[in-house]
Write a protein that holds these residues in place. Structure first.
Motif, PDB file in Angstrom:
ATOM      1  N   VAL A 107      -5.310   8.594  -6.910  1.00  0.00           N
ATOM      2  CA  VAL A 107      -4.847   9.472  -5.744  1.00  0.00           C
ATOM      3  C   VAL A 107      -5.612   9.171  -4.455  1.00  0.00           C
ATOM      4  N   MET A 108      -4.805   8.876  -3.531  1.00  0.00           N
ATOM      5  CA  MET A 108      -5.547   8.908  -2.100  1.00  0.00           C
ATOM      6  C   MET A 108      -5.301   9.839  -1.404  1.00  0.00           C
ATOM      7  N   ASN A 109      -6.474  10.411  -0.511  1.00  0.00           N
ATOM      8  CA  ASN A 109      -6.144  11.398   0.287  1.00  0.00           C
ATOM      9  C   ASN A 109      -7.065  11.092   1.389  1.00  0.00           C
ATOM     10  N   GLU A 110      -6.436  11.003   2.873  1.00  0.00           N
ATOM     11  CA  GLU A 110      -7.121  10.680   4.094  1.00  0.00           C
ATOM     12  C   GLU A 110      -8.172   9.543   4.046  1.00  0.00           C
ATOM     13  N   GLY A 111      -7.691   8.605   3.644  1.00  0.00           N
ATOM     14  CA  GLY A 111      -8.293   7.156   3.410  1.00  0.00           C
ATOM     15  C   GLY A 111      -9.340   7.104   2.508  1.00  0.00           C
ATOM     16  N   LYS A 112      -9.551   8.169   1.458  1.00  0.00           N
ATOM     17  CA  LYS A 112     -10.396   8.051   0.332  1.00  0.00           C
ATOM     18  C   LYS A 112      -9.980   8.252  -1.030  1.00  0.00           C
ATOM     19  N   VAL A 113     -10.334   7.395  -1.930  1.00  0.00           N
ATOM     20  CA  VAL A 113     -10.090   7.804  -3.431  1.00  0.00           C
ATOM     21  C   VAL A 113     -10.151   9.215  -3.589  1.00  0.00           C
TER      22      VAL A 113
END
Lengths: 283, 290, 267
Positions: free
Chosen positions: B216-222
């Motif tokens: 799951v990705m969020n705001e460019g991070k894992v």
């Protein structure tokens, strides 16, 4: 408000005659109703939508908008003003490079004086919660925001009714939620008549009435609860039901005495808890 | 074939007013034969990430290593990388351009400079893989239905015989039956066993049923990386970052909060049914024993 | 990168220039171009440079944006300057005592041309940064209106222009995506002979055209649904009006331009 009588339509592309896209279709949508239209691709939903503002005129039968026959060419612009349309691809329906200028497009076409256009534009943008973005360039907005601008562009005509042809198909879950919220607000606040064509069952579940189309016909026409409880029929038409409805249905067919006319998580949880309680109390 | 991503950073439009850190220190490893779901809402960086896998984008810092080779390469090596990792974009049918379906599927193998016979074998095999009947091959791709066009586009990538197949939102804009058909086709492609498959989507419902591992990705991070069960055990957090968790997962959270003693890591109707039936049995037994 | 093109971008803030009637701005712009190419002496150039700085200042658009607008044209400016430097006949201009084929006249022409081009780009940037494309096309439509009496399609032309501008970012994005998708299928757009490269464009151009036609089709339906019937009877959100501000602005600019011409005649 919107009425189709024995509506017949077919596309004729010269070489091969295509079968009827709409076949002897009868439909009456009342003022203030929120109607969802379901059906797999090619079932005639979009063709039906285009009849509601005279983009297409019936080859057989009649379509009436507030009592005006859409075949009446003199009244075509009055019909278009009364029925706002929102389409699938937000990029392809925004005309101007600044949000407020796009929303102003329809009132400008209607020849409304500047001061009133300003008022309508501001109002429409506030209704869809995009007033803050009025000076922005549309291509820098998110999909959900673009679609809300498109809705504002339609309601700036002060229509009686809005017809939306898969407005959420190209959006992500957040965008879809934004559009649905806007639709429900329009209905609650302005008593707007809404026709929503969609592939998403959770959206249709929020409507007052669901129409299921297949092969140019209306197959089911009822409140969402009654429609989605026909799990087998819907699946055979290539449609889904909300997961909780399917779960309740599956439990029911495994011999659990549980009603499956549930639409929301809360309703489903209620039914399950009721069942557990009834088992515990031994009934 | 292993994909290894180390400390990957990518900055979108550096030096402009729109500058944004699109990927922020990504570390991932994907092994041969995995079936991975890559999830995140629009702008989470998932599409940017997959474009790094075949060298369409180059890292601003960090490394992307495919099968031991860095993607920061040129010429023949880049070409080989492009056929190692097949990337199917969103709405891939918009890239069709040839007069016939056959020619369009053959475009990739032709670019690889293969022999006519080899191309023919690959085109027919790719068409079979995506469930296109033979007689479609001579038709114009523009005369097909939306779902068929998408199959042609996917076949156009499969004909390159990639080791890794990446599909970006393969079900976008399709109706429920079309979605179902494409997903089960992807499953069968994976089951043939020749490819690592990465399915990029914002629909948890679609992906959860197919894949084994979820990133799951969020705001460019894992944001999360693990088995489907592990990731869904964080259902509430996923909803907070704007993902729509399957309805039954929400239902089970609700039931647990109402005091039912059930396992809430459920995300398909089938599993939910099994779990509930078992629970009902337990309740009945408990009552009989009392 | 395609995305770096700033020409034609509107910068939505409030300023004196933003408030002016687009017609005033267009006319001043045209006049400015004429004067830039008429100016002969160093003094008139100094005035024009000062005028351009004034434009940048009162537009309240960051100077950074103007510099960005210049970047894509930089090579053209350098190229023309070099051409002028070497190809103009005249007195030899030695560099560090060596004659390398540069002439005094060449140097003057090169500097003049470079200054002209820079001024031109900044002026056009000032126009597009401060005038929304809708207002710009409105202005053009109104200016051309007298011609519509003899059948000139002024409204249609203006509408076409504004829609074209609107779709530029969309089509750039689309092109970018198609190129990437075909690259992922092993296509290369930057190797081989010119003939090969031209042929390699087909997989990009065909989908791009198909998509553009589809968009045009969709847009036509959407516009019709919003009661578009052409230019007759259309009103505007912002009726463009020639106000006192315009008069003051126009007069101020005219004085400057007259000054430049006067300087040229006097010197």
């Amino acid at each position: 408000m919107l009425k189709a009588e024995k509506l017949f339509y077919s596309y004729d592309n010269g070489e091969k005659k295509i079968e009827a896209v709409l076949d002897n279709l009868n439909l009456n949508i009342k003022k203030g109703e929120f109607v969802a239209v379901l059906g797999h691709n090619g079932c005639g939903k979009s063709t039906l939508a285009k009849h509601f503002n005279g983009l297409l005129t019936p080859l057989g039968g009649n379509v009436y908008v507030s009592g005006i026959n859409t075949k009446d060419e003199d009244k075509i612009w009055e019909i278009r003003r009364q029925v706002g349309m929102v389409f699938q691809n937000p990029d392809n329906q925004i005309v101007a490079n600044v949000v407020e200028e796009d929303v102003a497009f329809a009132p400008e076409n209607l020849g409304i004086p500047s001061a009133e256009i300003r008022q309508r534009v501001d109002e429409a943008l506030k209704t869809v919660d995009m007033y803050h973005y009025r000076k922005h360039a549309p291509h820098l907005l998110s999909g959900g925001q673009k679609q809300r601008v498109a809705i504002a562009g339609a309601i700036a005509m002060r229509p009686e009714c809005i017809v939306m042809d898969e407005p959420t198909a190209m959006l992500d879950p957040m965008g879809r939620a934004e559009v649905m919220e806007t639709i429900l607000k329009l209905k609650a606040r302005e008593n707007m008549t809404v026709v929503l064509i969609t592939h998403y069952m959770d959206e249709a579940a929020q409507a007052d009435r669901v129409i299921v189309m297949d092969d140019g016909h209306i197959v089911i026409d009822d409140v969402p609860r009654k429609v989605f409880s026909q799990v087998e029929l819907l699946k055979s038409l290539g449609l889904d039901v909300p997961q909780v409805t399917e779960l309740a249905y599956e439990l029911n067919s495994s011999g659990i005495e549980i009603d499956y006319d549930v639409l929301t998580v809360t309703e489903c949880a209620d039914k399950i808890m009721d069942y557990v309680r009834s088992v515990k109390s031994g009934n | 074939m292993a994909i290894k991503i180390e400390n990957l950073d990518y900055i979108y439009m550096p030096g402009s007013p729109f500058e944004k850190k699109a990927l922020d220190n990504i570390n991932l490893q994907i092994d041969d034969g995995e079936f991975v779901g890559l999830i995140g809402h629009t702008g989470s960086g998932k599409s940017t990430l997959v474009q790094h896998l075949n060298g369409l984008l180059k890292p601003h810092s960090g490394n992307v290593i495919i099968n031991g080779y860095s993607t920061d390469t040129k010429g023949e090596e880049l070409k080989r990388l492009r056929c190692d990792v097949g990337l199917v974009f969103q709405y891939p049918e918009h890239q069709l351009f040839e007069e016939t379906v056959y020619k369009d599927i053959a475009f990739g193998p032709q670019n690889l400079g293969l022999s006519k016979e080899e191309i023919d074998v690959r085109v027919r095999d790719a068409a079979r893989c995506v469930g296109l009947p033979e007689d479609v091959l001579d038709k114009s791709p523009f005369d097909l239905s939306g779902g068929q066009k998408r199959r042609v586009a996917i076949a156009g990538v499969i004909s390159m015989r990639p080791n890794v197949l990446v599909l970006d939102e393969p079900t976008a804009g399709l109706d429920p039956a079309g979605r179902e058909a494409i997903l089960s086709q992807i499953k069968s492609i994976y089951d043939e066993g020749n490819m690592t498959v990465i399915l990029v989507s914002h629909s948890m419902e679609d992906v959860a049923r197919l894949v084994k591992r979820l990133i799951v990705m969020n705001e460019g991070k894992v944001f999360a990386d693990g088995t489907v069960e592990e990731v869904f055990s964080r259902g509430a957090e996923l909803r907070n970052i704007g993902l729509n968790v399957p309805q039954v997962n929400i239902l089970f959270d609700e039931l647990v909060s109402r005091g039912m003693d059930i396992n809430s890591n459920v995300y398909t109707v089938e599993a939910a049914k099994r779990e509930l039936l078992a629970y009902f049995e337990k309740v009945k037994e408990g009552k009989e024993n009392a | 990168m395609l995305k770096d093109i700033t020409l034609g971008q509107y910068f939505p803030i409030e300023s004196f220039l933003h408030k002016l009637d687009p017609r005033t701005k267009i006319l001043i712009f045209i006049l400015d171009i004429v004067i830039i190419f008429m100016a002969q002496t160093a003094v008139s150039y100094a005035v024009l440079i000062g005028f351009t700085f004034l434009l940048m200042l009162i537009s309240r658009v960051p100077v950074k944006m103007y510099i960005k607008g210049l970047k894509p044209i930089l090579y053209i400016i350098i190229f023309t300057a070099i051409l002028n430097l070497f190809l103009t006949d005249g007195r030899d201009l030695p560099v560090f005592g060596y004659s390398i084929g540069i002439t005094v006249e060449g140097a003057i022409v090169a500097v003049k041309m470079a200054v002209r081009l820079v001024l031109l780009i900044i002026a056009s940037s000032a126009l597009t940064y401060t005038t929304s494309p809708m207002a710009l096309t409105d202005g053009i439509e109104k200016l051309l209106k007298p011609l519509s009496r003899i059948g000139f399609p002024s409204h249609e032309l203006a509408m076409m222009m504004s829609i074209a501008i609107k779709f530029v970012p969309t089509l750039i994005e689309e092109t970018d995506k198609i190129i990437k998708a075909q690259k992922a299928r092993g296509a290369s757009f930057d190797t081989g002979s010119i003939f090969k490269r031209a042929k390699a464009l087909i997989p990009m151009l065909v989908p791009l055209f198909i998509s553009a036609f589809r968009r045009a089709d969709d847009l036509a339906i959407a516009m019709e649904s919003r009661c578009y019937t052409g230019g007759d009877g259309r009103t505007r959100l912002r009726e463009i009006k020639f106000t006192r501000t315009d008069l003051i602005g126009a007069l101020a600019f005219l004085v400057i331009f007259a000054g430049v011409i006067a300087i040229d005649i006097v010197f």
